[in-house]
Write a protein that holds these residues in place. Structure first.
Motif, short mmCIF file in Angstrom:
data_model
loop_
_atom_site.label_atom_id
_atom_site.label_comp_id
_atom_site.label_asym_id
_atom_site.label_seq_id
_atom_site.Cartn_x
_atom_site.Cartn_y
_atom_site.Cartn_z
N ILE A 185 32.70 13.35 62.93
CA ILE A 185 31.86 12.36 63.61
C ILE A 185 32.59 11.79 64.82
CG2 ILE A 185 30.78 10.09 63.35
CD1 ILE A 185 30.33 10.87 60.36
N ALA A 186 33.85 11.42 64.62
CA ALA A 186 34.61 10.78 65.70
C ALA A 186 34.87 11.74 66.86
CB ALA A 186 35.94 10.27 65.15
N ASP A 187 35.17 13.00 66.54
CA ASP A 187 35.57 13.95 67.59
C ASP A 187 34.39 14.64 68.26
OD1 ASP A 187 38.13 13.29 66.84
OD2 ASP A 187 38.47 15.10 65.65
N ARG A 188 33.34 14.95 67.47
CA ARG A 188 32.25 15.78 68.00
C ARG A 188 30.87 15.17 67.79
NH1 ARG A 188 35.35 18.73 64.74
NH2 ARG A 188 33.71 19.05 63.19
N ASP A 189 30.82 13.96 67.22
CA ASP A 189 29.55 13.35 66.84
C ASP A 189 28.75 14.29 65.93
OD1 ASP A 189 28.21 10.91 66.95
OD2 ASP A 189 26.71 11.72 68.32
N ASP A 190 29.47 14.97 65.06
CA ASP A 190 28.88 15.94 64.14
C ASP A 190 28.70 15.28 62.78
OD1 ASP A 190 28.20 18.01 62.47
OD2 ASP A 190 29.98 19.24 62.89
N TRP A 191 27.44 15.02 62.43
CA TRP A 191 27.11 14.34 61.18
C TRP A 191 26.76 15.32 60.06
CZ3 TRP A 191 27.04 8.89 60.57
CH2 TRP A 191 27.40 8.19 61.73
N SER A 192 26.89 16.60 60.31
CA SER A 192 26.44 17.59 59.33
C SER A 192 27.30 17.56 58.07
CB SER A 192 26.45 18.99 59.94
OG SER A 192 27.76 19.39 60.32
N LEU A 193 28.60 17.33 58.19
CA LEU A 193 29.45 17.28 57.00
C LEU A 193 29.07 16.10 56.11
CD1 LEU A 193 33.02 18.14 58.38
CD2 LEU A 193 31.38 19.65 57.25
N LEU A 194 28.77 14.96 56.72
CA LEU A 194 28.34 13.81 55.93
C LEU A 194 27.02 14.11 55.24
CD1 LEU A 194 28.61 10.84 55.03
CD2 LEU A 194 27.35 10.21 57.10
N ASP A 195 26.06 14.66 55.96
CA ASP A 195 24.76 14.97 55.37
C ASP A 195 24.91 15.93 54.20
OD1 ASP A 195 23.61 13.36 57.30
OD2 ASP A 195 23.07 15.04 58.61
N ALA A 196 25.75 16.97 54.39
CA ALA A 196 25.95 17.95 53.33
C ALA A 196 26.64 17.32 52.12
CB ALA A 196 26.77 19.13 53.86
N LYS A 197 27.57 16.42 52.38
CA LYS A 197 28.28 15.78 51.27
C LYS A 197 27.36 14.88 50.47
CE LYS A 197 31.89 15.25 48.79
NZ LYS A 197 32.51 16.40 48.09
N VAL A 198 26.53 14.12 51.14
CA VAL A 198 25.57 13.27 50.42
C VAL A 198 24.65 14.13 49.56
CG1 VAL A 198 23.60 11.71 50.70
CG2 VAL A 198 25.68 11.36 52.06
N ALA A 199 24.20 15.27 50.10
CA ALA A 199 23.33 16.16 49.33
C ALA A 199 24.06 16.71 48.10
CB ALA A 199 22.85 17.30 50.22
N SER A 200 25.33 17.08 48.25
CA SER A 200 26.06 17.64 47.11
C SER A 200 26.35 16.57 46.06
CB SER A 200 27.36 18.30 47.58
OG SER A 200 28.27 17.34 48.10
N ILE A 201 26.61 15.33 46.51
CA ILE A 201 26.83 14.23 45.56
C ILE A 201 25.56 13.98 44.76
CG2 ILE A 201 27.22 11.76 45.37
CD1 ILE A 201 29.00 11.99 47.88
N ARG A 202 24.42 13.99 45.44
CA ARG A 202 23.17 13.73 44.73
C ARG A 202 22.82 14.86 43.77
NH1 ARG A 202 19.34 10.55 49.21
NH2 ARG A 202 20.75 8.76 49.43
N ALA A 203 23.20 16.09 44.12
CA ALA A 203 23.00 17.21 43.20
C ALA A 203 23.86 16.99 41.94
CB ALA A 203 23.34 18.52 43.87
N MET A 204 25.09 16.55 42.13
CA MET A 204 25.94 16.24 40.98
C MET A 204 25.32 15.16 40.12
SD MET A 204 29.88 14.82 40.81
CE MET A 204 29.43 13.26 41.58
N GLY A 205 24.79 14.12 40.78
CA GLY A 205 24.15 13.05 40.03
C GLY A 205 23.00 13.55 39.18
N GLU A 206 22.21 14.46 39.73
CA GLU A 206 21.10 15.04 38.95
C GLU A 206 21.62 15.83 37.75
OE1 GLU A 206 19.06 17.46 41.72
OE2 GLU A 206 18.23 15.80 42.89
#
Length: 452
Positions: A428-449
């Motif tokens: 995010i800081a270097d490239r304004d790339d939010w894809s890693l955050l989005d992917a991580k939130v999705a994987s966390i929610r999959a774990m929660g399920e």
């Protein structure tokens, strides 16, 4: 502003306490309001998921009042012990409560902020939040929710277009304003302030407010309140341990009376079961180290008991406080069995299993997340050798509470260690790339399920 009429239930219960408890404030006027994260799953529970992005920004970046709730933001007053030193000069210094809503379970929920500007309690601070701090709060709350830890939820992050100077981040760094959804922002420190000022009338009013609005009990009994808080906070401490989570700053102003974790600063997840593992670089004595968290939370609840002594007899308060240890032991047993994915059998057997697990994790230095992933459902793979014999034998008679059919179990365990947190922020800081955050939130929610 459109809301879901079936799910939107506004309240303004804070106003019943009166202005001895808060200061009306105004939000900062930010140069920009760029929406970076909206938690529609949490918003749906309070009737706000139907807001479009413009309406969302108006509510959570400009803080236009939500219909039917608080007419203006309120900075709450409190004191607290900070690393065991009492501080009477604190309060909401960079946040406020600006709405109260009922959720789908009928609970009174606060919408509170972080980084929304200066208040009478800001002291020398600028009242702002760094974007990195907001991203870290998303990751903490999403992970803890998935791991069954009672926690606030990060509802919104909006970047503000400000450049902030910080001593613990490369500066200038980007600014943000965050909104959290929390069952309560009434803290142990809220009671401590009133006891410090010897304001018995307000203490009694706060006891009644808390019991009626946060525990649904028609009571004004301080002992009853302490008993309920002891139970909730013992459960919080237990679930921190099962999650391998280190909050980092368990001051009495950071412990609320509903036992929900909130206000995440230097948090970390422990890679291994190391009781001495700390999260805050400034915790030089390890006061809030991983293994000392139950002790720290118990100490904070003791401060609530001391505050309530002004309006209640000491003996029943001490009796309630003394139940913390037994309630913690029962709660940590339940929490670890939950994470193992097995059904409880017998209190003695259950406790023995948990002791074997804690001992093996501590002595082998195994990954906490890897172990719970592999053992979920009660079967430990053969790759776990002799040091795990007692765990394997103790697990053998347990039935799984859930199978491993969810796709999550075919991959790798979802962890949240510091290197990954820094990688997500760097993108995010270097490239304004939010894809890693989005992917991580999705994987966390999959774990929660998979765990739920």
């Amino acid at each position: 502003m459109p809301t879901d009429p079936q799910a939107y239930h506004p309240e303004a219960r804070l106003l019943t306490l009166g202005d001895r408890f808060y200061d009306p404030v105004a939000a900062a006027d930010f140069p920009e309001t760029r929406l970076r994260f909206r938690n529609d799953r949490a918003a749906a529970q309070v009737g706000l998921a139907s807001l479009d992005d413009g309406e969302w920004i108006a509510a959570f970046g400009r803080f236009d009042p939500l219909p039917g709730t608080l007419p203006q933001p309120l900075a709450l007053r409190y004191h607290g012990h900070q690393f065991r030193s009492y501080n009477p000069d604190i309060g909401d210094g960079r946040g406020f409560t600006f709405a109260q809503l009922r959720d789908g379970r009928g609970r009174l929920m606060d919408l509170g902020t972080k980084g929304s500007g200066r208040t009478p309690w800001s002291r020398s601070g600028d009242g702002r939040l760094t974007l990195k701090g907001g991203v870290r709060e998303i990751l903490a709350t999403e992970m803890l929710e998935a791991l069954n830890v009672p926690t606030s939820r990060t509802l919104s992050i909006i970047e503000t277009g400000e450049a902030l100077e910080r001593g613990d981040e490369p500066s200038p760094t980007r600014g943000a304003v965050m909104v959290r959804l929390n069952h309560s922002h009434v803290r142990i420190g809220t009671f401590q302030r009133l006891a410090y000022e010897r304001d018995e009338e307000s203490l009694r009013a706060l006891v009644g407010y808390t019991l009626r609005n946060l525990y649904d009990e028609d009571s004004d009994d301080p002992v009853r309140l302490l008993d309920l808080v002891v139970g909730r906070t013992a459960t919080l401490a237990a679930r921190y341990m099962a999650a391998g989570f280190v909050h980092g700053v368990l001051n009495s102003d950071n412990i609320n009376v509903t036992g929900e974790s909130f206000d995440y600063g230097p948090w970390r997840f422990a890679p291994t079961w190391d009781p001495a593992f700390t999260a805050a670089y400034f915790d030089h004595q390890g006061l809030y180290a991983f293994g000392r968290q139950p002790e720290a939370i118990h100490w904070d609840v003791m401060q609530l008991a001391i505050s309530l002594r002004q309006i209640a007899e000491s003996d029943p308060l001490v009796e309630a406080l003394d139940t913390f240890g037994d309630r913690y032991m029962a709660a940590v047993t339940e929490a670890i069995l939950w994470r193992l994915g097995v059904v409880a059998r017998d209190p003695t057997e259950d406790r023995a299993l948990v002791q074997h697990v804690e001992r093996a994790l501590r002595t082998t230095g195994a990954s906490i997340d890897r172990f719970y992933f592999d053992a979920f459902g009660g079967t430990l793979p053969d790759t776990y050798g002799k040091p795990w014999t007692e765990v394997r034998n103790a697990l053998a008679p347990y039935a799984p509470r859930k199978d491993r059919s969810h796709p999550y179990w075919s991959g790798e365990p979802c962890s949240m260690l510091i290197d990954e947190v820094e990688s997500i922020w760097s993108a995010i800081a270097d490239r304004d790339d939010w894809s890693l955050l989005d992917a991580k939130v999705a994987s966390i929610r999959a774990m929660g399920e998979a765990l739920a």
